[in-house]
Design a protein around this motif. Structure first.
Motif, PDB file in Angstrom:
ATOM      1  N   PHE A 156       0.420  -0.550   0.035  1.00  0.00           N
ATOM      2  CA  PHE A 156       0.105   0.075   0.339  1.00  0.00           C
ATOM      3  C   PHE A 156       0.332   1.022   0.341  1.00  0.00           C
ATOM      4  O   PHE A 156       1.100   2.082  -1.143  1.00  0.00           O
ATOM      5  N   PRO A 157       1.436   1.405   0.759  1.00  0.00           N
ATOM      6  CA  PRO A 157       2.463   2.108   0.737  1.00  0.00           C
ATOM      7  C   PRO A 157       3.577   2.666  -0.520  1.00  0.00           C
ATOM      8  O   PRO A 157       3.835   3.900  -0.922  1.00  0.00           O
ATOM      9  N   ALA A 158       4.050   2.216  -0.883  1.00  0.00           N
ATOM     10  CA  ALA A 158       4.934   1.321  -2.264  1.00  0.00           C
ATOM     11  C   ALA A 158       3.906   2.050  -3.515  1.00  0.00           C
ATOM     12  O   ALA A 158       4.887   2.811  -4.277  1.00  0.00           O
ATOM     13  N   VAL A 159       2.972   2.126  -3.339  1.00  0.00           N
ATOM     14  CA  VAL A 159       1.855   2.172  -4.544  1.00  0.00           C
ATOM     15  C   VAL A 159       1.801   3.906  -4.330  1.00  0.00           C
ATOM     16  O   VAL A 159       1.887   3.836  -4.970  1.00  0.00           O
ATOM     17  N   THR A 160       0.616   3.825  -2.512  1.00  0.00           N
ATOM     18  CA  THR A 160       0.795   5.979  -3.122  1.00  0.00           C
ATOM     19  C   THR A 160       2.612   6.115  -3.229  1.00  0.00           C
ATOM     20  O   THR A 160       2.114   7.347  -3.867  1.00  0.00           O
ATOM     21  N   MET A 161       3.226   5.886  -2.817  1.00  0.00           N
ATOM     22  CA  MET A 161       4.383   7.001  -3.647  1.00  0.00           C
ATOM     23  C   MET A 161       4.375   7.019  -4.875  1.00  0.00           C
ATOM     24  O   MET A 161       4.727   7.799  -5.629  1.00  0.00           O
ATOM     25  N   ILE A 162       4.304   6.151  -5.572  1.00  0.00           N
ATOM     26  CA  ILE A 162       3.652   6.312  -6.803  1.00  0.00           C
ATOM     27  C   ILE A 162       3.430   7.720  -7.629  1.00  0.00           C
ATOM     28  O   ILE A 162       3.594   8.278  -8.649  1.00  0.00           O
ATOM     29  N   TRP A 163       2.123   8.482  -6.983  1.00  0.00           N
ATOM     30  CA  TRP A 163       1.615   9.405  -7.219  1.00  0.00           C
ATOM     31  C   TRP A 163       1.396  10.245  -6.540  1.00  0.00           C
ATOM     32  O   TRP A 163       2.009  11.780  -6.325  1.00  0.00           O
ATOM     33  N   LEU A 164       2.287  10.093  -5.018  1.00  0.00           N
ATOM     34  CA  LEU A 164       2.128  11.202  -4.268  1.00  0.00           C
ATOM     35  C   LEU A 164       3.462  12.113  -4.357  1.00  0.00           C
ATOM     36  O   LEU A 164       3.092  13.566  -4.095  1.00  0.00           O
ATOM     37  N   LEU A 165       4.362  11.765  -4.308  1.00  0.00           N
ATOM     38  CA  LEU A 165       5.285  13.107  -4.427  1.00  0.00           C
ATOM     39  C   LEU A 165       5.258  13.633  -5.619  1.00  0.00           C
ATOM     40  O   LEU A 165       5.942  14.767  -5.943  1.00  0.00           O
ATOM     41  N   PHE A 166       4.699  13.677  -6.601  1.00  0.00           N
ATOM     42  CA  PHE A 166       5.343  14.039  -8.263  1.00  0.00           C
ATOM     43  C   PHE A 166       4.124  15.357  -8.042  1.00  0.00           C
ATOM     44  O   PHE A 166       2.095  15.037  -9.057  1.00  0.00           O
ATOM     45  N   ALA A 167       3.405  16.695  -7.547  1.00  0.00           N
ATOM     46  CA  ALA A 167       2.238  17.120  -7.336  1.00  0.00           C
ATOM     47  C   ALA A 167       2.722  18.440  -8.910  1.00  0.00           C
ATOM     48  O   ALA A 167       2.381  19.820  -8.143  1.00  0.00           O
ATOM     49  N   GLY A 168       3.543  18.113  -9.294  1.00  0.00           N
ATOM     50  CA  GLY A 168       3.302  19.652 -10.771  1.00  0.00           C
ATOM     51  C   GLY A 168       2.710  20.216 -11.331  1.00  0.00           C
ATOM     52  O   GLY A 168       2.617  21.638 -11.269  1.00  0.00           O
ATOM     53  N   TYR A 169       0.661  19.470 -11.044  1.00  0.00           N
ATOM     54  CA  TYR A 169      -0.114  20.100 -11.440  1.00  0.00           C
ATOM     55  C   TYR A 169       0.030  21.011 -10.244  1.00  0.00           C
ATOM     56  O   TYR A 169      -0.852  22.531 -10.844  1.00  0.00           O
ATOM     57  N   THR A 170       0.609  20.963  -9.586  1.00  0.00           N
ATOM     58  CA  THR A 170      -0.029  21.139  -8.353  1.00  0.00           C
ATOM     59  C   THR A 170       0.549  23.002  -8.149  1.00  0.00           C
ATOM     60  O   THR A 170      -0.066  24.449  -7.665  1.00  0.00           O
ATOM     61  N   THR A 171       1.898  22.355  -8.002  1.00  0.00           N
ATOM     62  CA  THR A 171       2.756  23.065  -8.373  1.00  0.00           C
ATOM     63  C   THR A 171       1.912  24.806  -9.463  1.00  0.00           C
ATOM     64  O   THR A 171       2.491  25.880  -9.446  1.00  0.00           O
ATOM     65  N   THR A 172       2.165  24.029 -10.721  1.00  0.00           N
ATOM     66  CA  THR A 172       1.580  24.761 -11.677  1.00  0.00           C
ATOM     67  C   THR A 172       1.416  25.770 -11.424  1.00  0.00           C
ATOM     68  O   THR A 172       0.959  27.054 -11.697  1.00  0.00           O
ATOM     69  N   LEU A 173       0.301  25.156 -11.009  1.00  0.00           N
ATOM     70  CA  LEU A 173      -1.073  26.627 -11.434  1.00  0.00           C
ATOM     71  C   LEU A 173      -1.564  27.160 -10.208  1.00  0.00           C
ATOM     72  O   LEU A 173      -1.444  28.579  -9.580  1.00  0.00           O
TER      73      LEU A 173
END
Lengths: 291, 281
Positions: A156-173
């Motif tokens: 579960f945590p391993a799968v979560t890390m696949i998307w958790l750290l990639f907040a590029g959309y949030t940063t850009t907006l």
């Protein structure tokens, strides 16, 4: 300009046809068939009222854990992920050295397809040659190595890390919104003696509140669309420990041919989406004006 | 200029900011760099040490990857499907956006509100009905099926972007065209569309990315190589790639590089379309 009147429906038609075929009709079908016992094997189609929903919430041992996974992922994504992306935007809007490089680089994992990201992480987590275990070995923490995606404790945590750290959309907006704030507001605050931290928290944050709300809604929606990254990496396992509602809907439909039941899951997904949207809009007071 | 006179606390914040930026950049780029690096290593090197740099610079992995899986075929499918769906999406929503922006008719706001509902629906919830409709239309396992679905995917965003674009174009321009004797259709295609270039580009970029990266419907609605798209290629052939990791890393690199190059070129466009799409939402 009489001829106008004929052209209005003709110009609207293509968009309306697309809407009917891909949104409206499916939406009606998903609600209606969720009330039917609708299976391919054995071939049945009969009205059973809410029994699919009753079965989901009371008899299906898989449903509640899967619902929990979905909700936990939404919660994590709406908080940690958005905070991370927003924090980076607040660092970048002061235009420190290299801010454009970071903005571009951080966006790259969001621009490439989710299935490619999933394949990359499938390899990163690989037990024998994956980068995660290689790093652990090289710093002498060999005992911490796992078969990350297929171990009950770490999946579960391993799968979560696949998307958790990639907040590029949030940063850009959020960054775009921060950069559009009138410089004179910041200057005025500086002249009044506000420190840069005070400016960030007391002035800039309230000004970009709505955009942050938007990114939270997008984060929740993203988690409800999540499919390929789980399908490709763990396939939902071990057991159902990394299954979410869309994946459960897909397997119910493709492996069990239980369409009525699958569509009841679809209705639950729609309901969660609607509740999230209303709650987040309220929380961030997105209907209210700022000035 | 004013930040020259910063306090020690602010200096610390600044340094922390740089560290944070560096960490984010590394986290975002490491996985991709690692994959590209590994695509130049031999199988033996990969198994021996996952982190070591390649000892030679060979493209054998790429040649093998293209031999093992019909990646170029899938790439071609992706190009055809996404280009068609992007054109259909932008054109049909430009027409609708223009009507919503410039014409008065009964039920306008109601119809707009109904079309906007599409923004609220997670597409994963309607997998079965869409599958059913595509089957009933006889489009299962065809490129047309994916073109149809992808044309609709980014519909709400495109509608919002294009409606506000047309609202920003002065109505006097349109009236001048009518006075000069241009008909409704000519006015739209020759006067209004060229004025809406910015909005069209924004909507097109979003629609293209949505289609190019889509996986779920591609998986659901295709069953043979003739309509499968690039996002499917990798996972579909992962069993063929087992024991040839070099080729697999090469295949991932082939799939990833076009998006990165496109983003590098159209970066400003992508950022402004995302902002345009979300502000209206």
């Amino acid at each position: 300009m009489k001829h106008n009147k004929i052209w209005i429906p003709i110009f609207l038609a293509p968009a309306c046809i697309l809407f009917l075929l891909v949104f409206a009709l499916p939406l009606v079908l998903v609600f209606v068939t969720s009330l039917f016992e609708y299976k391919l094997m054995p071939n049945t189609f009969s009205f059973t009222g809410l029994s699919n929903y009753v079965k989901l919430f009371t008899q299906d041992p898989n449903f509640l854990p899967i619902l929990k996974n979905t909700l936990v992922w939404i919660l994590i994504h709406c908080t940690l992920h958005v905070v991370l992306g927003t924090a980076l935007a607040f660092v970048l809007y002061k235009k420190p050295f290299g801010w454009k490089v970071v903005r571009t680089g951080y966006m790259i994992p969001n621009i490439i397809s989710q299935s490619a990201i999933a394949m990359i992480f499938l390899n990163l987590y690989n037990a024998s040659f994956g980068a995660v275990n290689s790093v652990l070995k090289s710093i002498g923490l060999e005992h911490l190595c796992h078969n990350w995606l297929f171990d009950n404790n770490t999946a579960f945590p391993a799968v979560t890390m696949i998307w958790l750290l990639f907040a590029g959309y949030t940063t850009t907006l959020v960054l775009a919104q921060l950069l559009s704030v009138d410089e004179s507001i910041i200057e005025a605050a500086r002249v009044d003696g506000a420190s840069s931290l005070q400016i960030d928290f007391m002035i800039m944050f309230p000004l970009v509140r709505k955009m942050i709300g938007t990114t939270v809604i997008m984060a929740a929606a993203y988690m409800l669309q999540l499919f390929s990254m789980i399908y490709i990496t763990t396939g939902g396992g071990p057991g159902v420990s990394t299954t979410n509602l869309p994946l459960y809907l897909y397997t119910t439909m493709k492996n069990r041919y239980d369409y009525g039941y699958a569509n009841a899951i679809g209705v639950v997904i729609i309901a969660i989406g609607a509740v999230c949207m209303v709650a987040i809009r309220k929380l961030f007071r997105m209907n209210e004006e700022d000035y | 200029m004013l930040n020259k006179a910063s306090t020690p606390a602010e200096k610390i914040v600044k340094v922390l900011g740089y560290i944070f930026m560096a960490v984010c950049l590394i986290v975002a780029l490491f996985p991709i760099v690692w994959v590209i690096m590994s695509s130049f290593k031999s199988n033996k090197e990969i198994m021996a040490n996952g982190l070591a740099l390649p000892t030679s610079f060979a493209f054998t992995g790429y040649q093998e990857a293209l031999k093992i899986a019909p990646i170029l075929k899938f790439f071609g499918n992706s190009v055809i499907i996404t280009c068609c769906s992007t054109c259909i999406n932008v054109l049909s929503l430009a027409m609708a956006g223009y009507i919503f922006a410039k014409k008065r008719f009964r039920g306008r706001e109601v119809l707009y509100a109904i079309l906007s509902i599409s923004l609220m629906i997670p597409m994963t919830s309607v997998l079965h009905p869409v599958y059913l409709i595509i089957n009933k239309l006889g489009l299962y396992d065809t490129k047309a099926a994916l073109v149809l679905v992808y044309s609709a995917l980014s519909m709400p965003m495109s509608l919002m972007i294009l409606r506000s674009t047309f609202e920003g174009i002065p109505t006097s321009l349109e009236e001048a065209a009518y006075v000069d004797g241009a008909g409704f259709v000519r006015t739209f295609f020759q006067i209004m569309l060229p004025c809406a270039k910015g909005g069209l580009a924004s909507a097109a970029v979003l629609a293209f990315l949505d289609g190019w990266n889509e996986f779920t419907f591609a998986l659901l609605l295709t069953s043979s190589d003739k309509a499968r798209t690039l996002p499917l290629a990798l996972s579909y052939f992962s069993s063929q790639f087992s024991f040839n990791y070099t080729a697999m890393f090469a295949a991932i690199t082939i799939a990833v590089i076009p998006s990165i190059v496109l983003f590098a070129i159209f970066q400003e466009q992508v950022v402004s379309s995302m902002t345009a799409g979300s502000v209206k939402g």
